[in-house]
Design a protein around this motif. Structure first.
Motif, PDB file in Angstrom:
ATOM      1  N   ALA A  10       0.834  -1.204   0.000  1.00  0.00           N
ATOM      2  CA  ALA A  10       0.000   0.000   0.000  1.00  0.00           C
ATOM      3  C   ALA A  10       0.868   1.253   0.000  1.00  0.00           C
ATOM      4  O   ALA A  10       0.580   2.215  -0.725  1.00  0.00           O
ATOM      5  CB  ALA A  10      -0.930  -0.007   1.214  1.00  0.00           C
ATOM      6  N   ASP A  11       1.931   1.248   0.792  1.00  0.00           N
ATOM      7  CA  ASP A  11       2.832   2.396   0.822  1.00  0.00           C
ATOM      8  C   ASP A  11       3.479   2.625  -0.538  1.00  0.00           C
ATOM      9  O   ASP A  11       3.593   3.758  -1.012  1.00  0.00           O
ATOM     10  CB  ASP A  11       3.919   2.196   1.887  1.00  0.00           C
ATOM     11  CG  ASP A  11       3.376   2.278   3.303  1.00  0.00           C
ATOM     12  OD1 ASP A  11       2.261   2.807   3.484  1.00  0.00           O
ATOM     13  OD2 ASP A  11       4.077   1.812   4.225  1.00  0.00           O
ATOM     14  N   LYS A  12       3.891   1.548  -1.184  1.00  0.00           N
ATOM     15  CA  LYS A  12       4.516   1.681  -2.506  1.00  0.00           C
ATOM     16  C   LYS A  12       3.509   2.160  -3.545  1.00  0.00           C
ATOM     17  O   LYS A  12       3.852   2.924  -4.437  1.00  0.00           O
ATOM     18  CB  LYS A  12       5.157   0.372  -2.918  1.00  0.00           C
ATOM     19  CG  LYS A  12       6.368   0.030  -2.068  1.00  0.00           C
ATOM     20  CD  LYS A  12       7.271  -0.939  -2.746  1.00  0.00           C
ATOM     21  CE  LYS A  12       8.379  -1.343  -1.814  1.00  0.00           C
ATOM     22  NZ  LYS A  12       9.558  -0.534  -1.971  1.00  0.00           N
ATOM     23  N   ALA A  13       2.253   1.721  -3.431  1.00  0.00           N
ATOM     24  CA  ALA A  13       1.216   2.170  -4.362  1.00  0.00           C
ATOM     25  C   ALA A  13       0.940   3.662  -4.184  1.00  0.00           C
ATOM     26  O   ALA A  13       0.785   4.390  -5.172  1.00  0.00           O
ATOM     27  CB  ALA A  13      -0.060   1.362  -4.164  1.00  0.00           C
ATOM     28  N   ARG A  40       4.135   9.933  -7.496  1.00  0.00           N
ATOM     29  CA  ARG A  40       5.078  10.131  -8.603  1.00  0.00           C
ATOM     30  C   ARG A  40       4.332  10.328  -9.922  1.00  0.00           C
ATOM     31  O   ARG A  40       4.717  11.161 -10.740  1.00  0.00           O
ATOM     32  CB  ARG A  40       6.019   8.938  -8.724  1.00  0.00           C
ATOM     33  CG  ARG A  40       7.058   8.886  -7.644  1.00  0.00           C
ATOM     34  CD  ARG A  40       7.996   7.733  -7.861  1.00  0.00           C
ATOM     35  NE  ARG A  40       8.949   7.633  -6.777  1.00  0.00           N
ATOM     36  CZ  ARG A  40       9.798   6.642  -6.625  1.00  0.00           C
ATOM     37  NH1 ARG A  40       9.801   5.655  -7.489  1.00  0.00           N
ATOM     38  NH2 ARG A  40      10.640   6.634  -5.617  1.00  0.00           N
ATOM     39  N   LEU A  41       3.270   9.564 -10.123  1.00  0.00           N
ATOM     40  CA  LEU A  41       2.478   9.685 -11.343  1.00  0.00           C
ATOM     41  C   LEU A  41       1.804  11.046 -11.422  1.00  0.00           C
ATOM     42  O   LEU A  41       1.773  11.680 -12.484  1.00  0.00           O
ATOM     43  CB  LEU A  41       1.442   8.561 -11.410  1.00  0.00           C
ATOM     44  CG  LEU A  41       0.637   8.458 -12.681  1.00  0.00           C
ATOM     45  CD1 LEU A  41       1.553   8.201 -13.877  1.00  0.00           C
ATOM     46  CD2 LEU A  41      -0.378   7.356 -12.562  1.00  0.00           C
ATOM     47  N   ARG A  42       1.267  11.517 -10.298  1.00  0.00           N
ATOM     48  CA  ARG A  42       0.643  12.834 -10.269  1.00  0.00           C
ATOM     49  C   ARG A  42       1.669  13.927 -10.563  1.00  0.00           C
ATOM     50  O   ARG A  42       1.405  14.847 -11.345  1.00  0.00           O
ATOM     51  CB  ARG A  42      -0.011  13.091  -8.911  1.00  0.00           C
ATOM     52  CG  ARG A  42      -0.804  14.408  -8.897  1.00  0.00           C
ATOM     53  CD  ARG A  42      -1.261  14.796  -7.521  1.00  0.00           C
ATOM     54  NE  ARG A  42      -0.071  15.154  -6.770  1.00  0.00           N
ATOM     55  CZ  ARG A  42       0.100  14.918  -5.483  1.00  0.00           C
ATOM     56  NH1 ARG A  42      -0.834  14.319  -4.791  1.00  0.00           N
ATOM     57  NH2 ARG A  42       1.201  15.280  -4.871  1.00  0.00           N
ATOM     58  N   ASP A  43       2.858  13.823  -9.970  1.00  0.00           N
ATOM     59  CA  ASP A  43       3.910  14.795 -10.236  1.00  0.00           C
ATOM     60  C   ASP A  43       4.305  14.789 -11.710  1.00  0.00           C
ATOM     61  O   ASP A  43       4.521  15.837 -12.313  1.00  0.00           O
ATOM     62  CB  ASP A  43       5.133  14.525  -9.359  1.00  0.00           C
ATOM     63  CG  ASP A  43       4.876  14.804  -7.888  1.00  0.00           C
ATOM     64  OD1 ASP A  43       3.889  15.515  -7.580  1.00  0.00           O
ATOM     65  OD2 ASP A  43       5.651  14.305  -7.046  1.00  0.00           O
ATOM     66  N   PHE A  44       4.390  13.595 -12.291  1.00  0.00           N
ATOM     67  CA  PHE A  44       4.717  13.483 -13.707  1.00  0.00           C
ATOM     68  C   PHE A  44       3.649  14.144 -14.563  1.00  0.00           C
ATOM     69  O   PHE A  44       3.955  14.889 -15.497  1.00  0.00           O
ATOM     70  CB  PHE A  44       4.879  12.010 -14.095  1.00  0.00           C
ATOM     71  CG  PHE A  44       5.077  11.800 -15.567  1.00  0.00           C
ATOM     72  CD1 PHE A  44       6.273  12.133 -16.172  1.00  0.00           C
ATOM     73  CD2 PHE A  44       4.062  11.276 -16.350  1.00  0.00           C
ATOM     74  CE1 PHE A  44       6.457  11.947 -17.537  1.00  0.00           C
ATOM     75  CE2 PHE A  44       4.235  11.087 -17.705  1.00  0.00           C
ATOM     76  CZ  PHE A  44       5.434  11.422 -18.297  1.00  0.00           C
ATOM     77  N   ALA A  45       2.384  13.892 -14.244  1.00  0.00           N
ATOM     78  CA  ALA A  45       1.282  14.482 -15.009  1.00  0.00           C
ATOM     79  C   ALA A  45       1.302  16.001 -14.899  1.00  0.00           C
ATOM     80  O   ALA A  45       1.056  16.701 -15.895  1.00  0.00           O
ATOM     81  CB  ALA A  45      -0.055  13.922 -14.528  1.00  0.00           C
TER      82      ALA A  45
END
Length: 122
Positions: free
Chosen positions: A39-42, A48-53
């Motif tokens: 869960a922590d890794k997810a 990270r995905l939000r920052d990338f977007a």
């Protein structure tokens, strides 16, 4: 005598250290611990995905402005940019010009005999 005491103490300390290390590893491999780690890794991957977007969006806006300046296009007013990207409705969602308007309310189902829906049983 002191030599034996030293080695006995060193062996006991090494045993305690090894036991604690093994117990920590066993606790880390329990199903609850593994689920928490996943869960922590997810969550971390989501951040990270939000920052990338956000980075992609910022780059897109910057490049769009550069292209607009290079091509001499008029830029949209600030009010229109604040609204965000416009969404277009597919032609399927809009009523056809050739069909008659429905006379039933949206809460009641259409009558069986006058239905123009293809997926209904006939």
């Amino acid at each position: 005598m002191f030599r034996r005491t030293f080695w006995f103490t060193a062996g006991a300390a090494a045993g305690v250290w090894a036991t604690q290390k093994v117990n920590r590893k066993i606790k880390a491999l329990t199903p609850e611990s593994l689920a928490a780690q996943a869960a922590d890794k997810a969550v971390e991957a989501g951040h990270r995905l939000r920052d990338f977007a956000l980075d992609v969006r910022a780059g897109m806006v910057q490049r769009e402005a550069e292209l607009g300046d290079a091509l001499g296009l008029d830029t949209a007013p600030d009010d229109a940019r604040a609204l965000g990207p416009q969404r277009y409705v597919a032609a399927i969602d809009q009523p056809s010009r050739h069909t008659e308007p429905s006379h039933h309310t949206t809460n009641s189902p259409p009558e069986r005999g006058n239905s123009s829906h293809r997926n209904e049983d006939h």
